[in-house]
Design an enzyme around this catalytic site. Structure first.
Site, mmCIF file in Angstrom:
data_model
loop_
_atom_site.group_PDB
_atom_site.id
_atom_site.type_symbol
_atom_site.label_atom_id
_atom_site.label_comp_id
_atom_site.label_asym_id
_atom_site.label_seq_id
_atom_site.Cartn_x
_atom_site.Cartn_y
_atom_site.Cartn_z
ATOM 1 N N GLY A 54 34.799 44.957 32.078
ATOM 2 C CA GLY A 54 35.635 46.020 31.540
ATOM 3 C C GLY A 54 37.035 45.548 31.195
ATOM 4 O O GLY A 54 37.699 44.899 32.009
ATOM 5 N N GLU B 268 41.060 44.267 43.763
ATOM 6 C CA GLU B 268 42.530 44.253 43.800
ATOM 7 C C GLU B 268 43.130 45.597 43.370
ATOM 8 O O GLU B 268 43.951 45.690 42.456
ATOM 9 C CB GLU B 268 43.053 43.119 42.928
ATOM 10 C CG GLU B 268 42.599 41.761 43.425
ATOM 11 C CD GLU B 268 42.955 40.614 42.494
ATOM 12 O OE1 GLU B 268 43.046 39.468 42.970
ATOM 13 O OE2 GLU B 268 43.140 40.860 41.280
ATOM 14 N N ASP C 41 43.436 29.341 45.660
ATOM 15 C CA ASP C 41 43.621 30.705 46.166
ATOM 16 C C ASP C 41 43.435 30.819 47.672
ATOM 17 O O ASP C 41 44.173 31.537 48.339
ATOM 18 C CB ASP C 41 42.634 31.665 45.488
ATOM 19 C CG ASP C 41 43.046 32.012 44.071
ATOM 20 O OD1 ASP C 41 44.234 31.885 43.757
ATOM 21 O OD2 ASP C 41 42.169 32.409 43.286
ATOM 22 N N ASP D 54 38.602 45.335 36.886
ATOM 23 C CA ASP D 54 37.189 45.063 36.617
ATOM 24 C C ASP D 54 37.097 43.624 36.142
ATOM 25 O O ASP D 54 37.462 43.307 35.010
ATOM 26 C CB ASP D 54 36.643 46.028 35.564
ATOM 27 C CG ASP D 54 35.161 45.813 35.268
ATOM 28 O OD1 ASP D 54 34.655 44.679 35.471
ATOM 29 O OD2 ASP D 54 34.505 46.768 34.815
ATOM 30 N N ASP E 138 43.788 45.782 30.830
ATOM 31 C CA ASP E 138 43.434 44.543 31.523
ATOM 32 C C ASP E 138 43.841 43.334 30.683
ATOM 33 O O ASP E 138 44.356 43.450 29.574
ATOM 34 C CB ASP E 138 41.936 44.522 31.811
ATOM 35 C CG ASP E 138 41.560 43.649 32.997
ATOM 36 O OD1 ASP E 138 42.444 42.968 33.551
ATOM 37 O OD2 ASP E 138 40.372 43.637 33.378
ATOM 38 N N ARG F 179 48.394 35.393 30.443
ATOM 39 C CA ARG F 179 49.200 36.160 31.391
ATOM 40 C C ARG F 179 50.676 35.996 31.052
ATOM 41 O O ARG F 179 51.436 35.343 31.767
ATOM 42 C CB ARG F 179 48.888 35.714 32.813
ATOM 43 C CG ARG F 179 47.454 36.025 33.218
ATOM 44 C CD ARG F 179 47.107 35.527 34.610
ATOM 45 N NE ARG F 179 45.795 36.017 35.029
ATOM 46 C CZ ARG F 179 45.252 35.818 36.220
ATOM 47 N NH1 ARG F 179 45.927 35.109 37.130
ATOM 48 N NH2 ARG F 179 44.059 36.312 36.523
ATOM 49 N N TYR G 122 50.189 38.915 38.050
ATOM 50 C CA TYR G 122 49.719 40.147 38.669
ATOM 51 C C TYR G 122 50.814 41.216 38.600
ATOM 52 O O TYR G 122 52.004 40.921 38.499
ATOM 53 C CB TYR G 122 49.373 39.899 40.136
ATOM 54 C CG TYR G 122 48.014 39.289 40.394
ATOM 55 C CD1 TYR G 122 47.288 38.669 39.387
ATOM 56 C CD2 TYR G 122 47.452 39.317 41.666
ATOM 57 C CE1 TYR G 122 46.045 38.113 39.638
ATOM 58 C CE2 TYR G 122 46.215 38.766 41.934
ATOM 59 C CZ TYR G 122 45.514 38.161 40.917
ATOM 60 O OH TYR G 122 44.288 37.617 41.170
#
Length: 447
Positions: free
Chosen positions: A276, A256, A129, A272, A302, A346, A380
């Site tokens: 969360g 973010e 990253d 979160d 999420d 993802r 994302y």
């Protein structure tokens, strides 16, 4: 007439013609000089007047940000860059964290490069990253990000950008984890800096900031990614921080954030990463008076997350650790929720309309629109808006982008990168489908 007289006569005629030609040439030169002088005088007069005219034009397109979100019934595809597919043969940057932001004239895709091209040896290890090679760049929306169509913006491994109607504000964070600095630029010139105040990975939105009547707003986080951290709102004018406010948010975790202006205030929906599986939000006005909460809906936004069930207006702890950048759009008590289709990986993406999900905890919804199939990778996602000054509408058009991550850790490659798609809200016909990245892996460099 004898021969000598003929010669003299012919010579005299030739000389006369030559003199006449010379006179005409001199006249032509004088005429051109006079014409040029008049044009130059007019141009100088125009340029002397032009700055005030340009200033008036610039002032007239300042993004007011006081419109409400447009009423919508679904989402129309806006762009797809196919960067990974094109990059198997062409010069395309290795990127992650793409986002879109629009001025009153155009929309641009911003992205964090890895200082490398796809299918090249320097793409090795780009799953990391934060490195000194990462830079924020931008290109026209819908185009694959390459060295030939991209502009350098900032050295950064975390970033944000937005246009106030008069210039681009860009925020690029770089440096060591224990002392990073955010460099603010306005129209490409450094105007301010923000030092890490907790010395624990200062980071920002990875999507556009929000501008209202010449003031732009962003949120930064500093502190643990798996526990209580510190969160600040910054008010920025022409690239200078004019005010900041630290959130009093115990037991909240903001990372973010995806922010947008709505009726003269700013709404941010965030990640979160602590505890969360629903998304926290913060809304604030131009004075930075703020309210905080979590989206109450039992349609959880999420990833990872539990199956839909009973929500909470506080953090839903089931599968609450870790997370992914995302967004939602608030419409009164209702909410459009963007989320991965998978609850654990993802992959896939969908948009869901929960007509009472902002305030109620049930999991019922009335609209679901497919964006990416669960069998295809996503990543994302974040919000952006198109102001009335761009669209000609009398409302703020809501839009979103989705990152389509390819490479490591899910593929046998030496690199990690992504392409992107985007959609905008419309109050007319739309369709659900799957718009995946579509690149065939591995590449030549991986074999």
């Amino acid at each position: 007439m004898n021969p000598n007289q003929k010669i003299i006569t012919i010579g005299s005629i030739c000389m006369g013609i030559g003199i006449i030609s010379l006179i005409l040439q001199i006249g032509n030169i004088i005429s051109m000089w006079v014409s040029h002088s008049i044009q130059t005088e007019n141009q100088n007069h125009h340029e002397a007047c032009n700055p005030s005219i340009a200033g008036q034009d610039a002032a007239s397109v300042a993004l007011a940000g006081n419109s409400s979100l447009c009423p919508i019934s679904g989402w129309a595809i806006y762009s797809k860059d196919n960067g990974i597919r094109i990059g198997s043969k062409g010069d395309v940057f290795v990127i992650r964290e793409p986002f879109i932001s629009c001025s009153h004239l155009e929309c641009r895709t911003f992205f964090l490069t890895q200082g490398a091209l796809l299918n090249d040896k320097h793409s090795n290890g780009t799953v990391k990253d934060r490195s000194p090679y990462r830079t924020l760049m931008s290109c026209p929306v819908g185009e694959a990000p390459s060295p030939y169509n991209s502009r350098f913006v900032s050295v950064a491994w975390s970033a944000s950008a937005c246009h106030d109607g008069m210039g681009w504000l860009t925020i690029g964070i770089s440096g060591p984890d224990n002392g990073a600095v955010a460099v603010l630029k306005y129209n490409g010139i450094i105007t301010d800096t923000i030092k890490s105040w907790k010395n624990n990975i200062l980071r920002t939105q990875e999507s556009e900031c929000a501008c209202i009547n010449g003031s732009c707003f962003t949120i930064m986080t500093d502190g643990p990614s798996n526990g209580q951290a510190s969160y600040k709102i910054f008010k920025i004018e022409k690239g200078k921080v004019v005010k900041s406010s630290e959130l009093n948010a115990p037991n909240y975790h903001y990372e973010e954030c995806s922010c947008y202006p709505d009726a003269g205030e700013v709404m941010c929906v965030c990640r979160d990463n602590w505890h969360g599986s629903n998304r926290p939000w913060v809304s604030f006005n131009k004075n930075l008076d703020y309210q905080i909460g979590y989206i109450c809906s039992g349609v959880f936004g999420d990833n990872p997350r539990p199956n839909d069930g009973t929500g909470s207006c506080g953090p839903v702890s089931s599968n609450g650790a870790y997370g992914i950048k995302g967004f939602s759009f608030k419409y009164g008590n209702g909410v459009w929720i963007g989320r991965t289709k998978s609850t654990s990986s993802r992959s896939g993406f969908e948009m869901i309309w929960d007509p009472n999900g902002w305030t109620e905890t049930d999991s019922s919804f009335s609209v679901k629109q497919d964006i990416v199939a669960i069998t295809d990778w996503s990543g994302y996602s974040g919000s952006f808006v198109q102001h009335p000054e761009l669209t000609g509408l009398d409302c703020m058009r809501p839009c979103f982008w989705v990152e389509l991550i390819r490479g490591r850790p899910n593929h046998n490659t030496i690199w990690t990168s992504g392409s992107s798609i985007s959609f905008c809200g419309v109050n007319s016909d739309t369709v659900g489908w799957s718009w995946p990245d579509g690149a065939e892996l591995p590449f030549t460099i991986d074999k």
